[in-house]
Design a protein around this motif. Structure first.
Motif, mmCIF file in Angstrom:
data_model
loop_
_atom_site.group_PDB
_atom_site.id
_atom_site.type_symbol
_atom_site.label_atom_id
_atom_site.label_comp_id
_atom_site.label_asym_id
_atom_site.label_seq_id
_atom_site.Cartn_x
_atom_site.Cartn_y
_atom_site.Cartn_z
ATOM 1 N N TRP A 1 43.087 43.182 41.913
ATOM 2 C CA TRP A 1 44.224 42.310 42.236
ATOM 3 C C TRP A 1 44.090 40.920 41.610
ATOM 4 N N ARG A 2 43.279 40.763 40.599
ATOM 5 C CA ARG A 2 42.951 39.432 40.092
ATOM 6 C C ARG A 2 44.119 38.733 39.405
ATOM 7 N N GLY A 3 45.179 39.461 39.102
ATOM 8 C CA GLY A 3 46.356 38.839 38.497
ATOM 9 C C GLY A 3 46.079 38.280 37.117
ATOM 10 N N GLU A 4 46.314 36.979 36.959
ATOM 11 C CA GLU A 4 46.192 36.340 35.651
ATOM 12 C C GLU A 4 44.770 35.871 35.336
ATOM 13 N N VAL A 5 43.858 36.051 36.289
ATOM 14 C CA VAL A 5 42.471 35.664 36.035
ATOM 15 C C VAL A 5 41.927 36.486 34.861
ATOM 16 N N LEU A 6 41.321 35.837 33.914
ATOM 17 C CA LEU A 6 40.769 36.444 32.691
ATOM 18 C C LEU A 6 41.849 37.012 31.769
ATOM 19 N N SER A 7 43.108 36.617 31.995
ATOM 20 C CA SER A 7 44.175 37.110 31.124
ATOM 21 C C SER A 7 44.048 36.583 29.700
ATOM 22 N N HIS A 8 43.242 35.503 29.543
ATOM 23 C CA HIS A 8 43.043 34.960 28.202
ATOM 24 C C HIS A 8 42.160 35.858 27.342
ATOM 25 N N LEU A 9 41.431 36.778 27.997
ATOM 26 C CA LEU A 9 40.603 37.715 27.242
ATOM 27 C C LEU A 9 41.470 38.855 26.717
ATOM 28 N N SER A 10 41.014 39.477 25.675
ATOM 29 C CA SER A 10 41.743 40.615 25.120
ATOM 30 C C SER A 10 41.676 41.794 26.081
ATOM 31 N N ALA A 11 42.594 42.729 25.905
ATOM 32 C CA ALA A 11 42.608 43.929 26.746
ATOM 33 C C ALA A 11 41.297 44.697 26.616
ATOM 34 N N ARG A 12 40.717 44.684 25.419
ATOM 35 C CA ARG A 12 39.457 45.402 25.202
ATOM 36 C C ARG A 12 38.344 44.825 26.080
ATOM 37 N N TRP A 13 38.261 43.496 26.143
ATOM 38 C CA TRP A 13 37.219 42.878 26.953
ATOM 39 C C TRP A 13 37.454 43.123 28.446
ATOM 40 N N ASN A 14 38.698 43.122 28.871
ATOM 41 C CA ASN A 14 38.994 43.444 30.261
ATOM 42 C C ASN A 14 38.592 44.881 30.585
ATOM 43 N N TYR A 15 38.800 45.786 29.633
ATOM 44 C CA TYR A 15 38.380 47.171 29.832
ATOM 45 C C TYR A 15 36.858 47.270 29.959
ATOM 46 N N VAL A 16 36.164 46.534 29.111
ATOM 47 C CA VAL A 16 34.692 46.555 29.143
ATOM 48 C C VAL A 16 34.175 46.015 30.469
ATOM 49 N N LEU A 17 34.732 44.890 30.909
ATOM 50 C CA LEU A 17 34.296 44.299 32.173
ATOM 51 C C LEU A 17 34.614 45.217 33.353
ATOM 52 N N SER A 18 35.764 45.861 33.319
ATOM 53 C CA SER A 18 36.130 46.799 34.385
ATOM 54 C C SER A 18 35.159 47.972 34.430
ATOM 55 N N PHE A 19 34.810 48.479 33.254
ATOM 56 C CA PHE A 19 33.865 49.597 33.173
ATOM 57 C C PHE A 19 32.500 49.188 33.722
ATOM 58 N N LEU A 20 32.009 48.013 33.297
ATOM 59 C CA LEU A 20 30.691 47.557 33.747
ATOM 60 C C LEU A 20 30.677 47.296 35.246
#
Length: 486
Positions: A159-178
């Motif tokens: 539910w983080r919303g716009e937090v870390l939205s400045h990162l690319s989708a790829r990095w968000n995917y990596v962080l979600s996976f980790l």
């Protein structure tokens, strides 16, 4: 003030900033109360069962003690280990260790509230920790409840919303996976049910049908859980024994009403859960009214599945021994808390805040009342030891035939429980009581000069000469057998 005016004030919608501020302060107050209780009742929390074993392991080895590879325990041991290394007193170490568990949850609260900017998730964590948890507050080392913090962390991330939205989708995917890898690998296996429930709730409520990040996280979760399941099949491990119990317990689902665990779960619902369960049902009716059929169906079947998993896990239960059962029942609080914050906090009304505060107060009051069991348990064990202590004996032996299962629940850690409890009066006051099993090696060791019997699962794990003398001055000599009391 007229009745209509009072009603309108209760139902008025608060501005988002004000609403979030109130939510944050409710959370701060809740964790402040838990922290105070952890300090007031540190003996009740740390000198019984698994908590006593974990505590003594830290004192004896002065190193992390990670049970069954569940590294979620590590953060709670940092401060007490630091205190031990700095030469703190036994009293101080115990206070710090007891508080560390609340600080662990509070750090997660701060992260989801100020890092992910989700005040609602902070209240979700607070509710999940008190809606159905009762006795397990006094058994804080259990990874099954520490993993509730992981569940809140996952929800905050989703539910983080716009937090870390400045990162690319790829990095968000990596962080979600980790993040998913971290939560699955470090927590208790049973907590995976709550993690999957949160994932499913998010998927349906947010309609993330084809969201790439969601499916990466779900795929990682399923792969890791499959791998963990296969690894648990290793013969001889503790987890393998638990899996055997589960496979045996599946038989109960055909006639679950005949099992003692079903009776105990009804008892908890009748005596401990009436208010939170009623509010949970109310929230389901609200969702039905809003025609969220799929979400209600998911919640309902998740609830049934959680109840079935708990019954299967405790199909062996024959006596009112609640310390383990309560930890698993605590995850019902996860399933109840999420619909509550989703429904009650949507309109940002005063009455919904009041209801949340009522639920938190109800849970804390019920938790507070359970302290008496642990205090009475201390008194019973103390009265058992007194005749031997009055004769000058410091190492006492009692046979398992005389163990009071109804009032003492579990005997396996009494050896270290009593040692730490007595040593709080001073190292020279250290004394221990051990409940002897039907083992010849125990009986022979108890007669030796360097005898010390700590925990029943490994009676010779701790040696008398290696006990930290700054806390435990236990004398040499054999154990004294306690005569049965009439």
């Amino acid at each position: 003030m007229s009745l209509s005016t009072r009603f309108s004030s209760l139902t008025r919608q608060l501005p988002q900033d004000t609403f979030d501020k109130v939510l944050r302060w409710i959370g701060h107050l809740f964790f402040g109360v838990l922290l105070l209780m952890s300090l007031l009742y540190y003996k009740e929390r740390l000198l019984h069962f698994d908590a006593a074993n974990y505590t003594f392991q830290l004192l004896y080895f002065e190193d992390f003690y990670i049970g069954h590879g569940r590294w979620i325990s590590a953060p709670t041991q940092l401060l007490p280990l630091l205190a031990i290394k700095l030469g703190a007193s036994l009293h101080t170490v115990l206070l710090i260790y007891s508080a560390s568990f609340i600080l662990f949850y509070y750090l997660i609260y701060l992260l989801v509230v100020y890092g992910f900017r989700q005040a609602k998730v902070g209240l979700f964590l607070a509710l999940a920790l008190c809606l159905t948890m009762r006795y397990k507050f006094y058994g804080p080392v259990g990874e099954v409840i520490l993993s509730i913090g992981s569940v809140a962390l996952l929800l905050g991330w989703l539910w983080r919303g716009e937090v870390l939205s400045h990162l690319s989708a790829r990095w968000n995917y990596v962080l979600s996976f980790l993040l998913m890898v971290l939560l699955i690998l470090t927590g208790h296996p049973f907590a995976a049910l709550s993690l999957l429930f949160v994932m499913g709730f998010y998927w349906i409520s947010s309609e993330k049908w084809w969201d790439g990040e969601f499916w990466i996280m779900m795929g990682a979760a399923l792969l890791l859980l499959g791998r963990k399941y296969l690894s648990l099949q290793q013969e001889g491990s503790y987890e393998a024994g638990q899996m055997d119990n589960l496979q045996e317990g599946v038989k109960l689902l055909g006639n679950f009403q005949d099992y003692y665990v079903f009776d105990r779960m009804l008892y908890f619902l009748d005596t401990e859960y009436v208010l939170p369960f009623a509010v949970f049902c109310l929230c389901l009716f609200v969702l039905l009214y809003k025609k969220k059929w799929l979400l209600v169906g998911f919640i309902f079947f998740s609830h049934i599945g959680m109840l079935a998993a708990i019954m299967v896990s405790f199909s062996y239960l024959n006596d009112p021994i609640y310390i383990l059962l309560d930890g698993y029942l605590s995850h019902l609080g996860v399933i109840w808390a999420l619909p509550m914050i989703y429904v009650l906090l949507e309109e940002r009304s005063v009455w919904s805040l009041a209801l949340i505060v009522l639920l938190l107060g109800f849970g804390v009051d019920r938790i507070h009342g359970k302290r008496t069991f642990f205090q009475e348990r201390m008194e019973i064990i103390g009265s058992t030891m007194n005749p031997g202590l009055e004769q000058g004996h410091k190492k006492l032996l009692h046979h398992m035939d005389h163990f009071d299962w109804q009032r003492l629940w579990l005997p396996w850690a009494v050896g270290v429980e009593t040692l730490m409890y007595s040593a709080l009066q001073g190292p020279e006051k250290a004394a221990t009581l051990y409940y002897q099993q039907a083992r010849m090696d125990e009986e022979e060791h108890a007669k030796s000069e360097d005898a010390f019997l700590g925990v029943q699962y490994d009676p010779f794990l701790f040696e008398l000469d290696s006990l930290p003398r700054k806390w435990f001055l236990l004398p040499k000599g054999p154990y004294h057998q306690i005569a049965p009391q009439n």
